[in-house]
Design a protein around this motif. Structure first.
Motif, mmCIF file in Angstrom:
data_model
loop_
_atom_site.group_PDB
_atom_site.id
_atom_site.type_symbol
_atom_site.label_atom_id
_atom_site.label_comp_id
_atom_site.label_asym_id
_atom_site.label_seq_id
_atom_site.Cartn_x
_atom_site.Cartn_y
_atom_site.Cartn_z
ATOM 1 N N PHE A 281 16.074 -28.946 -28.163
ATOM 2 C CA PHE A 281 15.543 -30.271 -27.839
ATOM 3 C C PHE A 281 14.207 -30.167 -27.096
ATOM 4 O O PHE A 281 13.250 -30.887 -27.418
ATOM 5 N N ASP A 282 14.123 -29.290 -26.099
ATOM 6 C CA ASP A 282 12.886 -29.161 -25.330
ATOM 7 C C ASP A 282 11.715 -28.764 -26.216
ATOM 8 O O ASP A 282 10.627 -29.332 -26.113
ATOM 9 N N TRP A 283 11.922 -27.785 -27.093
ATOM 10 C CA TRP A 283 10.840 -27.392 -28.000
ATOM 11 C C TRP A 283 10.446 -28.552 -28.911
ATOM 12 O O TRP A 283 9.259 -28.836 -29.097
ATOM 13 N N CYS A 284 11.440 -29.222 -29.473
ATOM 14 C CA CYS A 284 11.143 -30.340 -30.384
ATOM 15 C C CYS A 284 10.405 -31.468 -29.674
ATOM 16 O O CYS A 284 9.479 -32.067 -30.234
ATOM 17 N N SER A 285 10.779 -31.754 -28.438
ATOM 18 C CA SER A 285 10.139 -32.857 -27.711
ATOM 19 C C SER A 285 8.688 -32.556 -27.369
ATOM 20 O O SER A 285 7.906 -33.477 -27.122
ATOM 21 N N ARG A 286 8.319 -31.295 -27.378
ATOM 22 C CA ARG A 286 6.916 -30.926 -27.143
ATOM 23 C C ARG A 286 6.075 -31.129 -28.406
ATOM 24 O O ARG A 286 4.873 -31.303 -28.331
ATOM 25 N N ILE A 287 6.725 -31.117 -29.545
ATOM 26 C CA ILE A 287 6.038 -31.364 -30.810
ATOM 27 C C ILE A 287 5.930 -32.872 -31.053
ATOM 28 O O ILE A 287 4.889 -33.374 -31.454
ATOM 29 N N GLN A 288 7.051 -33.568 -30.820
ATOM 30 C CA GLN A 288 7.129 -35.008 -31.057
ATOM 31 C C GLN A 288 8.027 -35.613 -29.985
ATOM 32 O O GLN A 288 9.235 -35.395 -30.017
ATOM 33 N N HIS A 289 7.443 -36.372 -29.069
ATOM 34 C CA HIS A 289 8.211 -36.905 -27.943
ATOM 35 C C HIS A 289 9.413 -37.730 -28.404
ATOM 36 O O HIS A 289 10.507 -37.604 -27.864
#
Length: 175
Positions: free
Chosen positions: A91-99
């Motif tokens: 989740f943390d990695w994904c949220s850095r790509i697309q909030h």
């Protein structure tokens, strides 16, 4: 309709994986893809690592799976009252790509545990934060005492009350 579903854990014997697998079987005539977080194992997220190496390809792939879905179902394992490290890292990695990781998708959030608490703490955290990250939470359900309510040999809910509640939650996703 295409549904992406996964257990928010990397345990290969996860009861949450069993629950989410059974839950998607209740949806009827929809396309379902069950993801395994073990297929998205990445280095632990840190700002320093992100600056040095950028975003991992696996995070992009996971986010693309969510992009392609019409709806999402997650069953949360509770580790010390919170998310599992495996889920939090993806989740943390994904949220850095697309909030807005969940992109306005309708979702059902589930949780279970062997005890009477039914992983309610992590489910409460998910219910509180998911809308901030673009989720449209249609229903959530905590199933307590997993081994008393679920037949692990036949992979089905055996307690009629909990089975009805799960059916109802899944119907909310289709509404």
């Amino acid at each position: 309709m295409k549904v992406i579903a996964f257990a928010a854990t990397n345990s290969t014997t996860s009861i949450n994986k069993q629950l989410v697998s059974y839950a998607v079987s209740l949806l009827g005539n929809v396309e379902v893809e069950l993801l395994d977080l073990n297929d998205y194992e990445m280095p632990l997220y840190s700002e320093d690592r992100e600056k040095a190496t950028g975003h991992p390809e696996l995070a992009k792939q996971f986010l693309n799976k969510l992009n392609d879905a019409d709806a999402i179902i997650i069953s949360f394992a509770e580790h010390n009252g919170s998310y599992s490290v495996a889920y939090k890292n993806v989740f943390d990695w994904c949220s850095r790509i697309q909030h807005k990781v969940y992109q306005g998708k309708p979702m059902v959030l589930l949780a279970t545990s062997p005890g009477a608490g039914g992983a309610q703490s992590v489910l409460a955290a998910a219910n509180g934060s998911m809308p901030y990250f673009g989720a449209e939470v249609k229903a959530s359900l905590s199933v307590p005492n997993f081994f008393d309510n679920f037949d692990t040999e036949n992979q089905r809910m055996i307690n009629p009350e909990w089975d009805d509640r799960l059916h109802s939650a899944m119907q909310q996703l289709l509404a």
